[in-house]
Design an enzyme around this catalytic site. Structure first.
Site, PDB file in Angstrom:
ATOM      1  N   ASP A  41       0.989  -1.290  -0.053  1.00 14.32           N
ATOM      2  CA  ASP A  41      -0.056  -0.061  -0.002  1.00 14.32           C
ATOM      3  C   ASP A  41       0.734   1.232   0.107  1.00 14.32           C
ATOM      4  OD1 ASP A  41      -3.134   0.453   0.944  1.00 14.32           O
ATOM      5  OD2 ASP A  41      -2.034   2.200   1.163  1.00 14.32           O
ATOM      6  N   ASN A  94      -5.352  -4.927  -6.409  1.00 10.99           N
ATOM      7  CA  ASN A  94      -6.700  -4.329  -5.941  1.00 10.99           C
ATOM      8  C   ASN A  94      -6.697  -2.640  -5.990  1.00 10.99           C
ATOM      9  OD1 ASN A  94      -9.253  -4.101  -4.479  1.00 10.99           O
ATOM     10  ND2 ASN A  94      -7.621  -3.603  -2.933  1.00 10.99           N
ATOM     11  N   TYR A 161     -12.621   7.104 -14.478  1.00  9.07           N
ATOM     12  CA  TYR A 161     -12.583   5.895 -13.581  1.00  9.07           C
ATOM     13  C   TYR A 161     -13.073   4.683 -14.642  1.00  9.07           C
ATOM     14  CZ  TYR A 161     -13.819   3.117  -9.730  1.00  9.07           C
ATOM     15  OH  TYR A 161     -13.853   1.768  -8.942  1.00  9.07           O
TER      16      TYR A 161
END
Length: 265
Positions: A41, A94, A161
């Site tokens: 992350d 992800n 998006y």
């Protein structure tokens, strides 16, 4: 305590966006099923919190701070994973952002590119980096796309998006066919409205109200639950796709949306 059900026993799994939301829920679920989990992350604090939570429950995890939009950073994190545990068996790509929400007319090239780079190019780079570590004995890759750009188009200002998420889904299909010779499976999970903090990554144009559709779209029209799904519900689907239970499943999109996109197109 980790309740080990062994669906991921002896597997090394990489999860990006592991500091929160669907990534965190999936990392925890992978660990509960016996995986050694590499947590990636860009937020060092939150990813370390995920690592601590897994270890406190008896699982095995290691965190890396990296931005998927930076090829060198994601490369080093994947390399570090393989050096630590000897292999990479599973990837859950992800991480992503909502980015700018704007009418196309007022979308700056910079804001458009920012969303595409973070989501589509970042996912491409992550998938690319794990392939050398999976080619010898196979593996499973799951990417996070969305209902946006696949089943759902009528979202005001979501052109960047949705385009990025549609691109991710096509990338997964291309990869599934290309990598089948190495026994690497590639599948896509497409969440609908899920209770996460991804909205924090959204920026809204002052012109957004200029986007209008000639029909009514229910604000919270989710037939199954009448509200957002939970990250854990997506994690359950990712676990299946990543595990050997899905050994003959590749090139597939799975929608996790409570039938939202059957009435919101």
């Amino acid at each position: 305590m980790i309740n080990n059900m062994n669906k991921m026993q002896n597997k090394v799994a990489v999860v990006t966006g592991a500091g929160s939301g669907i990534g965190k829920a999936t990392a925890i679920r992978f660990a509960a099923e016996g995986a050694k989990v590499s947590l990636i992350d860009r937020n060092e604090q939150t990813v370390r919190e995920t690592e601590k939570e897994i270890k406190s429950a008896g699982g095995e995890a290691h965190s890396f701070t990296a931005n998927i939009a930076m090829p060198e950073e994601i490369s080093q994190a994947i390399k570090g994973t393989a050096e630590k545990w000897g292999s990479v068996d599973v990837l859950f790509a992800n991480a992503g952002i909502l980015g700018m929400i704007s009418p196309i007319e007022y979308f700056s090239s910079e804001e458009w590119a920012h969303t595409i780079t973070n989501n589509m190019v970042g996912t491409f780079e992550t998938v690319k980096q794990v392939i050398p570590y999976m080619k010898e004995k196979g593996g499973s890759i799951v990417v996070t796309s969305s209902v946006s750009g696949n089943r759902q188009i009528a979202q005001a200002g979501f052109s960047a998006y949705s385009t990025s998420k549609a691109g991710i889904a096509v990338l997964a299909e291309m990869a599934a066919l290309e990598l089948a010779q190495y026994k690497i499976r590639v599948n896509t999970v497409c969440p609908g409205m899920i209770d996460t903090n991804i909205i924090d990554s959204q920026k809204e144009s002052k012109y957004i109200n200029e986007v209008k559709f000639p029909f009514d779209i229910p604000e919270n029209g989710i037939p199954l639950t009448h509200g957002p799904g939970q990250p854990e519900e997506v994690a359950n689907v990712v676990l299946f796709l990543a595990s050997d239970e899905a050994a003959h499943v590749t090139g597939t999109k799975v929608f996790v949306d409570g039938a939202e996109t059957l009435i919101k197109g």
